[in-house]
Design an enzyme around this catalytic site. Structure first.
Site, PDB file in Angstrom:
ATOM      1  N   VAL A  21       1.225   1.355  -3.961  1.00 33.37           N
ATOM      2  CA  VAL A  21       0.268   0.287  -3.693  1.00 33.37           C
ATOM      3  C   VAL A  21      -1.030   0.691  -4.363  1.00 33.37           C
ATOM      4  CG1 VAL A  21       1.314  -0.591  -1.566  1.00 33.37           C
ATOM      5  CG2 VAL A  21      -0.364   1.271  -1.446  1.00 33.37           C
ATOM      6  N   SER A  22      -1.889  -0.295  -4.625  1.00 35.73           N
ATOM      7  CA  SER A  22      -3.103  -0.032  -5.390  1.00 35.73           C
ATOM      8  C   SER A  22      -4.280   0.453  -4.556  1.00 35.73           C
ATOM      9  CB  SER A  22      -3.511  -1.294  -6.158  1.00 35.73           C
ATOM     10  OG  SER A  22      -2.491  -1.640  -7.059  1.00 35.73           O
ATOM     11  N   THR A  23      -4.318   0.095  -3.293  1.00 41.98           N
ATOM     12  CA  THR A  23      -5.461   0.478  -2.468  1.00 41.98           C
ATOM     13  C   THR A  23      -5.005   0.969  -1.107  1.00 41.98           C
ATOM     14  OG1 THR A  23      -5.764  -1.686  -1.431  1.00 41.98           O
ATOM     15  CG2 THR A  23      -6.859  -1.355  -3.550  1.00 41.98           C
ATOM     16  N   GLN A  26      -3.807  -1.565   1.451  1.00 41.55           N
ATOM     17  CA  GLN A  26      -2.445  -2.084   1.379  1.00 41.55           C
ATOM     18  C   GLN A  26      -1.494  -1.101   2.058  1.00 41.55           C
ATOM     19  OE1 GLN A  26      -2.404  -2.341  -2.924  1.00 41.55           O
ATOM     20  NE2 GLN A  26      -2.430  -4.583  -2.819  1.00 41.55           N
TER      21      GLN A  26
END
Length: 155
Positions: A21-23, A26
């Site tokens: 996931v990017s962050t 998330q």
């Protein structure tokens, strides 16, 4: 010639997963549940942008997997920052005798249809590279026509 049984990829190794996931806002839950349902016994994860080259989870996965293993991802875009990088990762895996399965994309490199999809992705990546070259050449030509620039520096 027809394909003999010895030419058909049959996974005998471990099912290994990769999630990203990017962050931190998330969650990996949805991806982890899908990988668990697909029979994955070990999962490597990253919580960072796919645009970054230094993804320790992906690097650890690539070091861990061996010929005969199967790498399972929730979605192909989890593997890389762009189509070219994703394809390079896929080629690296399949070249080492590792099967790749992308659950939501329906890609399985052990099947003829899966290998065909990887070929299509390769063609798209090549197209993307050519478009990038063309845009770069056009930008350079336009910059030459505009003349020298101080780059915002005071003279």
């Amino acid at each position: 010639m027809g394909r003999g049984i010895s030419e058909t990829a049959v996974s005998t190794g471990t099912r290994v997963g990769y999630t990203r996931v990017s962050t931190v806002a998330q969650t990996l839950d949805q991806q982890n549940e899908a990988l668990e349902a697909a029979g994955v016994s070990k999962t490597f994860s990253d919580i960072m942008s796919g645009a970054r080259d230094d993804r320790p989870g992906l690097a650890a996965l690539m070091d861990y997997v061996r010929s005969g293993d199967t790498v399972v991802v929730w979605k192909l875009d989890r593997l890389g920052r762009n189509m070219i990088h994703i394809l390079q990762t896929v080629k690296d895996l399949t070249g080492r005798g590792i099967t790749l399965i992308s659950i939501t994309d329906g890609i399985d490199s052990s099947t003829a249809a899966g290998r065909m999809m990887i070929g299509v992705l390769g063609s798209l990546a090549e197209y993307e590279r050519e478009l990038t070259k063309e845009r770069t050449a056009l930008q350079r030509a336009a910059a030459r026509l505009r003349g020298p620039s101080s780059g915002g520096l005071a003279r």
